[in-house]
Design a protein around this motif. Structure first.
Motif, PDB file in Angstrom:
ATOM      1  N   ARG A   1      26.180  61.305  28.885  1.00 47.02           N
ATOM      2  CA  ARG A   1      26.831  61.927  27.734  1.00 47.02           C
ATOM      3  C   ARG A   1      27.212  60.866  26.701  1.00 47.02           C
ATOM      4  NH1 ARG A   1      28.721  64.973  32.084  1.00 47.02           N
ATOM      5  NH2 ARG A   1      28.424  67.250  31.843  1.00 47.02           N
TER       6      ARG A   1
ATOM      7  N   SER B   1      25.246  57.571  17.346  1.00 46.24           N
ATOM      8  CA  SER B   1      24.267  57.887  18.382  1.00 46.24           C
ATOM      9  C   SER B   1      23.971  56.634  19.205  1.00 46.24           C
ATOM     10  CB  SER B   1      22.980  58.440  17.765  1.00 46.24           C
ATOM     11  OG  SER B   1      22.448  57.513  16.828  1.00 46.24           O
TER      12      SER B   1
ATOM     13  N   GLU C   1      21.745  61.783  20.820  1.00 43.62           N
ATOM     14  CA  GLU C   1      22.348  62.086  19.527  1.00 43.62           C
ATOM     15  C   GLU C   1      23.873  62.093  19.636  1.00 43.62           C
ATOM     16  OE1 GLU C   1      21.046  62.384  16.654  1.00 43.62           O
ATOM     17  OE2 GLU C   1      18.895  62.465  17.093  1.00 43.62           O
TER      18      GLU C   1
ATOM     19  N   HIS D   1      27.479  63.137  20.056  1.00 44.27           N
ATOM     20  CA  HIS D   1      28.214  64.146  20.821  1.00 44.27           C
ATOM     21  C   HIS D   1      27.259  65.103  21.542  1.00 44.27           C
ATOM     22  CE1 HIS D   1      31.460  67.169  21.576  1.00 44.27           C
ATOM     23  NE2 HIS D   1      32.121  66.035  21.764  1.00 44.27           N
ATOM     24  N   SER D   2      26.349  64.517  22.295  1.00 46.24           N
ATOM     25  CA  SER D   2      25.376  65.310  23.058  1.00 46.24           C
ATOM     26  C   SER D   2      25.145  64.637  24.397  1.00 46.24           C
ATOM     27  CB  SER D   2      24.058  65.460  22.288  1.00 46.24           C
ATOM     28  OG  SER D   2      23.492  64.180  22.024  1.00 46.24           O
TER      29      SER D   2
END
Length: 254
Positions: A129, A136, A165, A167-168
């Motif tokens: 995460r 990124s 990317e 917050h992914s």
């Protein structure tokens, strides 16, 4: 008689042999505290000559240093402003380390009966995460291996480059091992004992490099070292997905 006295006085005043007496006070100035200075052609008084030399020395001493002082002030102000800008950018885009989680594990082969060689094949399902909302993350040269009692029991496996990317999260399922590696006798005996007990603890290790990316700006490469302690319920001869005893803890160092 009076005419004779006058004539005698005149003759006395016009006496060529008369020598005048010197004046005891040659200074015509009635004030004894005042002095008259005379300047002769071609000469400069000593005190004025010293003052003139001091003026020339002061000019040569301070005038050339004035531009240098201005340059130093400009450089100091520029560095101060640059530091403030970098501090603001760092506070705004302060990157947080990625988070690694082991979701599941599977064992497809384990042979520890032929020391000093051991063969183990495992697969881990990992979730990586990126908690940053403005930055990124790009992973380069990422590799993984499994260790038992701080000794590698699988060879290093290269993983594909990753890009996460803002917050992914991404999922990764590397297959590790399957090739015999030399181990110490304590490792092989300890693993056999843990299989009989039904609980085996291994450590999944990942290392490589990462870069932070904010828009079109890439940071320098930073080293990445991750250690995940995985405690499995495993007995001798079992093949397939194994239960995880507790939540694996991953320690991330950058």
């Amino acid at each position: 008689m009076a005419e004779m006295q006058i004539q005698h006085q005149e003759d006395h005043n016009h006496n060529p042999n008369h020598i005048p007496r010197p004046n005891p006070n040659p200074n015509p100035n009635p004030n004894p505290t005042q002095y008259t200075h005379y300047r002769f052609p071609g000469k400069v008084p000593h005190h004025q000559h010293q003052v003139h030399n001091m003026d020339k020395g002061a000019a040569s001493r301070f005038k050339p240093n004035a531009p240098k002082r201005e340059h130093c002030i400009c450089i100091t102000v520029f560095l101060l402003l640059l530091g403030i800008i970098l501090l603001v950018l760092w506070l705004a885009y302060h990157p947080t380390k990625p988070r690694f989680t082991v979701a599941s594990a599977a064992v497809y082969g384990l042979n520890a009966t032929s020391p000093p060689l051991m063969s183990i094949a495992m697969q881990f399902n990992m979730v990586i995460r990126n908690p940053n909302r403005r930055v990124s993350i790009s992973f380069d040269r990422l590799s993984a291996y499994v260790s038992y009692r701080n000794q590698p029991v699988t060879p290093h496996v290269m993983l594909p480059p990753l890009f996460i990317e803002k917050h992914s999260a991404v999922s990764l399922s590397p297959e590790i091992g399957g090739v015999p590696v030399p181990v110490s006798e304590d490792v092989s005996n300890g693993l056999a004992m843990d299989e009989n007990y039904g609980v085996v603890g291994v450590k999944l290790v990942l290392f490589g490099r990462l870069r932070w990316r904010a828009g079109d700006i890439n940071s320098a490469h930073y080293g990445l070292y991750v250690k995940c302690d995985v405690l499995m319920g495993l007995r001798k001869g079992f093949v397939g997905q194994v239960p995880l005893l507790g939540a694996p803890v991953c320690d991330v160092n950058t």
